[in-house]
Design a protein around this motif. Structure first.
Motif, PDB file in Angstrom:
ATOM      1  N   LEU A 337       0.821  -1.215   0.000  1.00 27.52           N
ATOM      2  CA  LEU A 337       0.000   0.000   0.000  1.00 27.52           C
ATOM      3  C   LEU A 337       0.853   1.263   0.000  1.00 27.52           C
ATOM      4  CD1 LEU A 337      -2.745   1.467   0.350  1.00 27.52           C
ATOM      5  CD2 LEU A 337      -2.450   1.186   2.826  1.00 27.52           C
ATOM      6  N   LEU A 338       1.751   1.374   0.989  1.00 20.84           N
ATOM      7  CA  LEU A 338       2.485   2.629   1.159  1.00 20.84           C
ATOM      8  C   LEU A 338       3.558   2.821   0.098  1.00 20.84           C
ATOM      9  CD1 LEU A 338       2.999   2.809   5.031  1.00 20.84           C
ATOM     10  CD2 LEU A 338       1.043   3.540   3.653  1.00 20.84           C
ATOM     11  N   ARG A 339       4.207   1.739  -0.293  1.00 24.81           N
ATOM     12  CA  ARG A 339       5.321   1.883  -1.222  1.00 24.81           C
ATOM     13  C   ARG A 339       4.880   1.751  -2.666  1.00 24.81           C
ATOM     14  NH1 ARG A 339      10.362  -2.014  -0.441  1.00 24.81           N
ATOM     15  NH2 ARG A 339       8.940  -3.526  -1.401  1.00 24.81           N
ATOM     16  N   GLU A 340       4.103   0.723  -2.952  1.00 18.83           N
ATOM     17  CA  GLU A 340       3.755   0.458  -4.346  1.00 18.83           C
ATOM     18  C   GLU A 340       2.589   1.314  -4.833  1.00 18.83           C
ATOM     19  OE1 GLU A 340       5.781  -1.285  -5.947  1.00 18.83           O
ATOM     20  OE2 GLU A 340       6.903  -2.101  -4.253  1.00 18.83           O
ATOM     21  N   GLU A 341       1.504   1.392  -4.032  1.00 18.77           N
ATOM     22  CA  GLU A 341       0.306   2.106  -4.495  1.00 18.77           C
ATOM     23  C   GLU A 341       0.423   3.611  -4.260  1.00 18.77           C
ATOM     24  OE1 GLU A 341      -3.396   0.479  -3.176  1.00 18.77           O
ATOM     25  OE2 GLU A 341      -2.645  -1.574  -3.219  1.00 18.77           O
ATOM     26  N   LEU A 342       0.821   4.001  -3.039  1.00 24.13           N
ATOM     27  CA  LEU A 342       0.878   5.425  -2.716  1.00 24.13           C
ATOM     28  C   LEU A 342       2.237   6.038  -3.017  1.00 24.13           C
ATOM     29  CD1 LEU A 342      -1.080   5.433   0.676  1.00 24.13           C
ATOM     30  CD2 LEU A 342      -1.950   5.894  -1.627  1.00 24.13           C
ATOM     31  N   GLY A 343       3.264   5.219  -3.162  1.00 22.51           N
ATOM     32  CA  GLY A 343       4.591   5.744  -3.465  1.00 22.51           C
ATOM     33  C   GLY A 343       5.105   6.687  -2.409  1.00 22.51           C
ATOM     34  N   GLY A 344       4.710   6.458  -1.156  1.00 17.84           N
ATOM     35  CA  GLY A 344       5.024   7.430  -0.111  1.00 17.84           C
ATOM     36  C   GLY A 344       6.187   7.072   0.772  1.00 17.84           C
ATOM     37  N   THR A 345       6.725   5.844   0.681  1.00 19.04           N
ATOM     38  CA  THR A 345       7.816   5.455   1.562  1.00 19.04           C
ATOM     39  C   THR A 345       8.669   4.393   0.888  1.00 19.04           C
ATOM     40  OG1 THR A 345       8.383   4.609   3.765  1.00 19.04           O
ATOM     41  CG2 THR A 345       6.443   3.651   2.690  1.00 19.04           C
ATOM     42  N   TYR A 346       9.923   4.343   1.280  1.00 16.52           N
ATOM     43  CA  TYR A 346      10.804   3.300   0.757  1.00 16.52           C
ATOM     44  C   TYR A 346      10.738   2.036   1.598  1.00 16.52           C
ATOM     45  CZ  TYR A 346      12.890   6.784  -2.315  1.00 16.52           C
ATOM     46  OH  TYR A 346      13.080   7.729  -3.284  1.00 16.52           O
ATOM     47  N   SER A 347      10.373   2.173   2.840  1.00 19.03           N
ATOM     48  CA  SER A 347      10.345   0.994   3.707  1.00 19.03           C
ATOM     49  C   SER A 347       9.297   1.164   4.783  1.00 19.03           C
ATOM     50  CB  SER A 347      11.719   0.772   4.354  1.00 19.03           C
ATOM     51  OG  SER A 347      12.047   1.856   5.209  1.00 19.03           O
ATOM     52  N   VAL A 348       8.778   0.038   5.242  1.00 22.85           N
ATOM     53  CA  VAL A 348       7.839   0.020   6.352  1.00 22.85           C
ATOM     54  C   VAL A 348       8.089  -1.261   7.125  1.00 22.85           C
ATOM     55  CG1 VAL A 348       6.024  -1.043   4.940  1.00 22.85           C
ATOM     56  CG2 VAL A 348       5.410   0.155   7.052  1.00 22.85           C
ATOM     57  N   GLY A 349       8.035  -1.183   8.440  1.00 25.59           N
ATOM     58  CA  GLY A 349       8.256  -2.351   9.283  1.00 25.59           C
ATOM     59  C   GLY A 349       7.170  -2.472  10.335  1.00 25.59           C
ATOM     60  N   VAL A 350       6.771  -3.699  10.609  1.00 25.11           N
ATOM     61  CA  VAL A 350       5.771  -3.977  11.643  1.00 25.11           C
ATOM     62  C   VAL A 350       6.358  -5.049  12.556  1.00 25.11           C
ATOM     63  CG1 VAL A 350       3.394  -4.652  12.146  1.00 25.11           C
ATOM     64  CG2 VAL A 350       3.938  -3.494   9.984  1.00 25.11           C
ATOM     65  N   GLY A 351       6.282  -4.842  13.853  1.00 22.27           N
ATOM     66  CA  GLY A 351       6.865  -5.818  14.765  1.00 22.27           C
ATOM     67  C   GLY A 351       6.162  -5.864  16.096  1.00 22.27           C
ATOM     68  N   PHE A 352       6.538  -6.853  16.888  1.00 28.39           N
ATOM     69  CA  PHE A 352       6.015  -7.020  18.243  1.00 28.39           C
ATOM     70  C   PHE A 352       7.185  -7.012  19.215  1.00 28.39           C
ATOM     71  CE2 PHE A 352       5.492 -10.244  21.645  1.00 28.39           C
ATOM     72  CZ  PHE A 352       4.570  -9.557  22.430  1.00 28.39           C
ATOM     73  N   SER A 353       7.041  -6.328  20.323  1.00 23.62           N
ATOM     74  CA  SER A 353       8.051  -6.338  21.371  1.00 23.62           C
ATOM     75  C   SER A 353       7.345  -6.283  22.714  1.00 23.62           C
ATOM     76  CB  SER A 353       9.011  -5.146  21.231  1.00 23.62           C
ATOM     77  OG  SER A 353       8.313  -3.921  21.359  1.00 23.62           O
ATOM     78  N   SER A 354       8.050  -6.730  23.737  1.00 24.27           N
ATOM     79  CA  SER A 354       7.442  -6.733  25.066  1.00 24.27           C
ATOM     80  C   SER A 354       8.531  -6.576  26.108  1.00 24.27           C
ATOM     81  CB  SER A 354       6.673  -8.034  25.306  1.00 24.27           C
ATOM     82  OG  SER A 354       7.577  -9.110  25.446  1.00 24.27           O
ATOM     83  N   ASN A 355       8.126  -6.524  27.348  1.00 24.95           N
ATOM     84  CA  ASN A 355       9.058  -6.424  28.458  1.00 24.95           C
ATOM     85  C   ASN A 355       9.191  -7.765  29.159  1.00 24.95           C
ATOM     86  OD1 ASN A 355      10.831  -4.651  29.792  1.00 24.95           O
ATOM     87  ND2 ASN A 355       9.471  -4.533  31.545  1.00 24.95           N
ATOM     88  N   GLN A 356       8.926  -8.852  28.428  1.00 21.81           N
ATOM     89  CA  GLN A 356       8.956 -10.178  29.032  1.00 21.81           C
ATOM     90  C   GLN A 356      10.366 -10.500  29.540  1.00 21.81           C
ATOM     91  OE1 GLN A 356       7.728 -11.868  25.450  1.00 21.81           O
ATOM     92  NE2 GLN A 356       5.557 -11.692  25.816  1.00 21.81           N
ATOM     93  N   PRO A 357      10.464 -11.223  30.659  1.00 23.58           N
ATOM     94  CA  PRO A 357       9.361 -11.876  31.366  1.00 23.58           C
ATOM     95  C   PRO A 357       8.609 -10.991  32.346  1.00 23.58           C
ATOM     96  CG  PRO A 357      11.407 -12.424  32.426  1.00 23.58           C
ATOM     97  CD  PRO A 357      11.771 -11.587  31.235  1.00 23.58           C
ATOM     98  N   GLN A 358       8.842  -9.674  32.296  1.00 21.82           N
ATOM     99  CA  GLN A 358       8.012  -8.777  33.103  1.00 21.82           C
ATOM    100  C   GLN A 358       6.576  -8.846  32.594  1.00 21.82           C
ATOM    101  OE1 GLN A 358       8.806  -6.704  35.630  1.00 21.82           O
ATOM    102  NE2 GLN A 358      11.035  -6.741  35.666  1.00 21.82           N
ATOM    103  N   PRO A 359       5.601  -8.918  33.475  1.00 22.31           N
ATOM    104  CA  PRO A 359       4.209  -9.050  33.019  1.00 22.31           C
ATOM    105  C   PRO A 359       3.570  -7.701  32.708  1.00 22.31           C
ATOM    106  CG  PRO A 359       4.307  -9.155  35.416  1.00 22.31           C
ATOM    107  CD  PRO A 359       5.731  -9.037  34.941  1.00 22.31           C
ATOM    108  N   GLY A 360       2.494  -7.755  31.910  1.00 23.41           N
ATOM    109  CA  GLY A 360       1.596  -6.614  31.773  1.00 23.41           C
ATOM    110  C   GLY A 360       1.941  -5.568  30.756  1.00 23.41           C
TER     111      GLY A 360
END
Length: 475
Positions: A337-360
């Motif tokens: 969407l952002l790079r090919e269709e809208l031509g608005g960015t060279y890169s995009v990243g999606v990720g998950f991170s947490s403070n594990q093993p700290q809860p919550g």
């Protein structure tokens, strides 16, 4: 000579340079003496401990030893590389046990040892003494864990274990190394406040943690408050009880060959006989609603945006796996969407991170760069794409691509020592059955459009997110 064009930084004149050269040339030069001549890494070998208990995990080819001082050692011999042994260790605690006033000292305590060396030998001395041998060891201090990691060849494994022993029992902390650490940090941090990326990254961390002190970057002015005695005391408290630690070794060895080395160099570490450490309570707080901020810094005509969603799957293995799969699906969608269709960015990243093993606490994030005048439009496109995915769900083809990619990566990873080292430590830290490592192919094949849709709805909440955008300070 070169010098910056900066107010308050005078440029040396030719006369000053000539005088400096003359002073240097007139200084007496002492003959070089090898300070390591005739020395060994350890003046005397420690008395060996013993194996108190042993058990097998046949499915994994793993042997678990409990040593007489309470330390636990996990061993996985492999034939992936005939010249490599990798190892790591951990105990719960890290900087989570440090009060706010001591946090910077605690976080830099292992860095000081890296700067000073061990066993009365500086890093330069160690390089000379160990010339021709391949053995690398370092201590680390994370937010929730601390320990010692390293690698070696099978031939040099005893040397590596001696270094490990010295990191626990004889870390150097000299005033000279302390001053050197501060000088190097001062140079590294001198212009941090003028770095747009550093300022932006800190603001994202502070906003997403409720301004928690651990998210604040160390500044040059903080260095005056560092205390050598506090750094040493924190390090000693964390590494003073071997029974707190679990060690993991993977590579080219046999259990029979390595056990005598382990009893001598790990089984002899100081111990209270039982584990005494635990996690401290950090209380990171993500905003409860929707928050948007703009950071104005720098002059370059470019923008950076981070959209963060609250995501806390706890220590549920399948939930964590599915939120990462959801992130992969969304990243592929946004890339198109952002790079090919809208031509608005060279890169995009999606990720998950947490403070594990700290809860919550946990986050899913979408990051992309763009021109400043398109950042708002692209952010709206990201949120719209998340909403559409949550309504319609991913396609079967998208799930198949995620599954196929994971299976290919597993095929490669399963023949790598570091994969097994990190996997064994992670499952032990989270108190999961280690045989779950063998179920990762089945876990990947169990992904469906429905369970990934559930993860998208649970861990990309459209009523609890933050948007932080970096733009030039001229806007």
């Amino acid at each position: 000579a070169t010098a910056p064009e900066k107010d308050g930084t005078p440029v040396a004149s030719p006369d000053q340079l000539s005088q400096a050269l003359a002073r240097g040339a007139s200084l007496p030069v002492q003959p070089w003496a090898d300070s390591t001549a005739g020395r060994s890494l350890m003046a005397s070998l420690p008395d060996a401990g013993s194996v108190r208990a042993s058990r097998e995990i046949p499915d994994l080819g793993v042997t678990v030893l409990t040593l007489s001082n309470g330390a636990e050692v996990w061993l996985k011999p492999t034939d992936f590389k005939n010249d490599q042994v990798v190892f790591t260790s951990y105990a719960r605690g890290g900087t989570s046990l440090a009060p706010e006033a001591d946090y910077t000292d605690a976080s830099l305590s292992t860095g000081l040892v890296a700067m000073a060396g061990v066993g009365g030998l500086s890093p330069t001395d160690l390089d000379r003494l160990l010339a021709g041998r391949i053995a690398n060891v370092s201590a680390y201090m994370g937010q929730s864990t601390h320990g010692v990691s390293g690698s070696s060849t099978p031939r040099d494994l005893e040397t590596a274990l001696q270094l490990l022993h010295l990191h626990f029992t004889a870390p150097n902390r000299t005033p000279e190394s302390f001053d050197l650490l501060k000088r190097r940090l001062s140079a590294a941090l001198a212009n941090q406040s003028e770095n747009p990326g550093a300022v932006f990254g800190e603001r994202v961390r502070l906003l997403n943690t409720g301004e928690h002190f651990t998210a604040r970057a160390t500044r040059a002015e903080d260095l005056a408050g560092l205390r050598l005695d506090r750094m040493a005391a924190y390090y000693d408290a964390r590494f003073g009880n071997a029974a707190d630690f679990t060690f993991f070794f993977v590579g080219a060895f046999t259990v029979e060959q390595i056990t005598p080395l382990l009893t001598r160099y790990i089984g002899s570490l100081p111990s209270r006989g039982r584990a005494t450490t635990s996690l401290g309570e950090m209380r990171l707080q993500f905003p409860t609603g929707i928050t948007r901020e703009t950071v104005r810094k720098g002059r370059e005509p470019r923008s950076q945006t981070v959209v963060s969603f609250f995501a806390d799957p706890g220590l549920d293995e399948l939930a964590m796996h599915r939120v990462r799969a959801a992130a992969s699906v969304l990243e592929a969608r946004l890339r198109d969407l952002l790079r090919e269709e809208l031509g608005g960015t060279y890169s995009v990243g999606v990720g998950f991170s947490s403070n594990q093993p700290q809860p919550g606490y946990g986050l899913t994030t979408v990051q992309f760069g763009s021109a400043p005048d398109t950042a708002e439009r692209l952010t709206a496109a990201v949120l719209d794409a998340v909403e559409r995915l949550q309504q319609d769900g991913p396609t079967a083809a998208e799930i198949d691509r995620v599954t196929e990619t994971e299976l290919r990566e597993l095929e490669t990873s399963e023949r790598q020592n570091n994969y097994w080292l990190n996997s064994l430590q992670t499952l032990h830290l989270f108190d999961w059955d280690p045989r779950r490592i063998l179920a990762r192919r089945a876990r990947a094949e169990a992904l469906t459009p429905q369970n990934v849709l559930e993860a998208l709805r649970a861990y990309f909440p459209l009523d609890r997110y933050t948007v932080v955008t970096l733009v030039p300070d001229t806007m």
